[in-house]
Write a protein that holds these residues in place. Structure first.
Motif, short mmCIF file in Angstrom:
data_model
loop_
_atom_site.label_atom_id
_atom_site.label_comp_id
_atom_site.label_asym_id
_atom_site.label_seq_id
_atom_site.Cartn_x
_atom_site.Cartn_y
_atom_site.Cartn_z
N GLU A 1 0.81 -1.22 0.00
CA GLU A 1 0.00 0.00 0.00
C GLU A 1 0.84 1.27 0.00
O GLU A 1 0.39 2.32 -0.45
CB GLU A 1 -0.93 -0.01 1.21
CG GLU A 1 -1.94 -1.14 1.17
CD GLU A 1 -2.68 -1.29 2.49
OE1 GLU A 1 -2.57 -0.42 3.35
OE2 GLU A 1 -3.35 -2.33 2.63
N ASP A 2 2.06 1.20 0.56
CA ASP A 2 2.94 2.36 0.65
C ASP A 2 4.38 1.89 0.48
O ASP A 2 4.97 1.34 1.39
CB ASP A 2 2.75 3.06 2.00
CG ASP A 2 3.56 4.34 2.12
OD1 ASP A 2 4.47 4.57 1.30
OD2 ASP A 2 3.28 5.11 3.06
N ARG A 3 4.92 2.11 -0.70
CA ARG A 3 6.24 1.58 -1.03
C ARG A 3 7.36 2.23 -0.22
O ARG A 3 8.51 1.80 -0.29
CB ARG A 3 6.49 1.70 -2.53
CG ARG A 3 5.47 0.86 -3.31
CD ARG A 3 5.72 0.79 -4.78
NE ARG A 3 6.93 0.13 -5.21
CZ ARG A 3 7.14 -1.18 -5.19
NH1 ARG A 3 6.23 -1.98 -4.69
NH2 ARG A 3 8.26 -1.69 -5.65
N ARG A 4 7.05 3.25 0.57
CA ARG A 4 8.06 3.84 1.45
C ARG A 4 8.19 3.05 2.75
O ARG A 4 9.12 3.26 3.51
CB ARG A 4 7.71 5.29 1.79
CG ARG A 4 7.74 6.22 0.58
CD ARG A 4 7.17 7.56 0.92
NE ARG A 4 5.74 7.39 1.22
CZ ARG A 4 4.95 8.31 1.74
NH1 ARG A 4 5.43 9.49 2.04
NH2 ARG A 4 3.68 8.08 1.96
N LYS A 5 7.25 2.15 3.00
CA LYS A 5 7.24 1.38 4.25
C LYS A 5 7.63 -0.06 3.99
O LYS A 5 7.49 -0.57 2.89
CB LYS A 5 5.83 1.39 4.86
CG LYS A 5 5.40 2.75 5.37
CD LYS A 5 4.04 2.63 6.03
CE LYS A 5 3.55 3.97 6.54
NZ LYS A 5 2.22 3.84 7.14
#
Length: 139
Positions: A86-90
Motif C-alpha cells: 500500500e505504501d512503497r516507502r514502508k
C-alpha cells in the motif's frame, strides 16, 4: 520531595536491572532484550505484516534503533521484510518460522530468570505495586 526521587530512582534502577538481566539470559542466543521485544511483538501479530512504526509504538522500551534491530533480526533469518503493497516507502515485517522456534527457547530463558522472584510478593502486594505505578503515571 526526597522520598519521591528515592522511589523514582528505585523504579528506574529496577527496570534497568531487569532489562540487563534478561539480555544476559539471552546472550547465548546472540539476542538482546530489545530484539526479544521485537520478536514478541511480531509473534503477537499472528503472521500479519507489521510496520516499523507499529513495532516502535508497541515496544516496552521505545528505541530509535528499531530499523537496525529489525535489520539484525533479518540477517539472522528470524524476520522477513518486504515492501508494503500500500505504501512503497514502508516495510512490512513478519516473524519467520525460525524466529518463532527461537522465541520458544527465549521465552523459557526469560521465564527461568523471573521464576525465583515469583514468590517475593504475594498477589495483594503485586496488585498494590501495579496500582501505585499506574497512580504515579496518572492513569
Amino acid at each position: 520531595m526526597n522520598k519521591y526521587y528515592d522511589a523514582i530512582f528505585e523504579i528506574i534502577r529496577t527496570g534497568h536491572w531487569i532489562t540487563d538481566s534478561v539480555s544476559k539470559q539471552l546472550k547465548e542466543y546472540d539476542i538482546y532484550e530489545p530484539q526479544f521485544n521485537v520478536l514478541r511483538i511480531l509473534r503477537g501479530a499472528k503472521g500479519k505484516p507489521v510496520s516499523v512504526n507499529t513495532i516502535l509504538e508497541s515496544m516496552v522500551q521505545r528505541s530509535s534503533n528499531v530499523t537496525r534491530i529489525v535489520d539484525k533480526l533479518a540477517a539472522k533469518g528470524l524476520v522477513e521484510r518486504t515492501l508494503c503493497s500500500e505504501d512503497r516507502r514502508k516495510m512490512d515485517i513478519v516473524i519467520t518460522d525460525e524466529g518463532l522456534a527461537l522465541l520458544l527457547k527465549l521465552d523459557k530463558k526469560v521465564e527461568d530468570f523471573h521464576k525465583p522472584m515469583h514468590n517475593n510478593l504475594d498477589q495483594k502486594e503485586l496488585e498494590k505495586l501495579a496500582q501505585l505505578i499506574k497512580k504515579l503515571k496518572g492513569q
